[in-house]
Design an enzyme around this catalytic site. Structure first.
Site: not given
Ligand code: AMP
Length: 280
Positions: A37, A186
């Site tokens: 993030h 993640s």
């Molecule tokens: P989330 O909080 O999982 O909904 O993710 C929010 C944003 O962060 C989304 O655009 C995801 O694709 C991005 N994101 C999540 N994990 C990663 C990662 N390991 N590397 C880069 N971006 C990420």
């Protein structure tokens, strides 16, 4: 760092930025923040005058109630991380801010984009995701939207949504940030126990092998990859697919000029993980 907890505060913060002529960069998240993030925040900061990060665990995109309940919520730690990287504004809306009773969300026709992979395995997921992203974009009206390649299909569908709406927001795709051993970062990783964490590594390993080795065909790779993954007692594969990055349709040979991406979804114990690599 300004923390805004409702739409009035958000509009005030945005109005000031707009008056100052600043480019608005937006990073929507569900919290439980990690370096992935933060890489999106950093990317926004390089080209935008103001960076806004939202934290909202969107109930409508979870098809599994248990997954929603178990989704990690770590507001205090998230705010500390965002403050440490000088994020300008954090928007922490309530469910009522996002879904007021009289709000009408358009139904989008994404063609086949939302029928495959995550769409096939998580019914209703993309309807909920597009609903929340549409609402957030409508509220923030950013110049640039930063999303991770990690959620490849999500980002492809949001791109299509922007096209359908004729909105000018530019979608910036940011690379996957990984742990030093290769596992994609993640928010769900904290739910893995030691053995699951070890076995989860196979997901990125088979993806990296695809880049290294010349598999004769996608089918040949699938067979090998699924066998490798299922050697791990705690892994249950949902799909392994090699698809065209624009249509998200699976290919059955390498004779294409299109950019391809290999996507994997698997459950490791109770934790559902996704990962992907671009292959040309
Ligand atoms: P989330 O909080 O999982 O909904 O993710 C929010 C944003 O962060 C989304 O655009 C995801 O694709 C991005 N994101 C999540 N994990 C990663 C990662 N390991 N590397 C880069 N971006 C990420």
């Amino acid at each position: 760092m300004q923390i805004v907890r409702n739409n009035v505060e958000l509009f005030n913060a945005l109005a000031v930025a707009r008056l100052q002529g600043k480019t608005i960069g937006f990073v929507p998240t569900m919290g439980a923040l990690h370096q992935g993030h933060l890489s999106l925040i950093a990317e926004s900061q390089t080209t935008c005058g103001i960076t806004i990060c939202s934290i909202f665990v969107n109930p409508t995109q979870f098809n599994d109630k248990n997954d929603l309940e178990k989704y990690p919520r770590t507001e205090e730690a998230d705010l500390k991380m965002l403050s440490a990287v000088n994020c300008d504004v954090v928007y922490l809306p309530t469910v009522e801010d996002i879904y007021p009773e009289d709000w009408i969300c358009p139904e989008f026709d994404f063609g086949d984009l939302d029928k495959v992979m995550e769409g096939a395995h998580r019914p209703g997921h993309f309807k909920g995701m597009s609903q929340v992203v549409h609402r957030l974009l409508w509220l923030v009206q950013p110049d640039k939207l930063f999303m991770g390649q990690k959620d490849f299909q999500q980002q492809t569908i949001v791109k299509k949504m922007l096209e359908l709406l004729h909105w000018k927001t530019e979608l910036v795709r940011c690379e996957i940030v990984r742990e030093t051993d290769g596992l994609a970062k993640s928010s769900r990783n904290v739910r893995l126990n030691k053995e699951e964490r070890q076995q989860a590594l196979t997901i990125s390993q088979v993806l990296f092998q695809l880049k290294k080795e010349n598999f004769p065909s996608p089918n040949n790779f699938y067979k090998w990859a699924i066998a490798e993954l299922e050697k791990q007692s705690l892994i249950k594969v949902e799909y392994v697919e090699i698809v065209d990055t624009t249509t998200l349709q699976a290919v059955d040979n390498w004779n294409t000029k299109q950019e391809l991406v290999c996507c994997i979804a698997a459950k490791v114990g109770e934790v559902r993980l996704i990962d992907n690599v671009l292959i040309k």
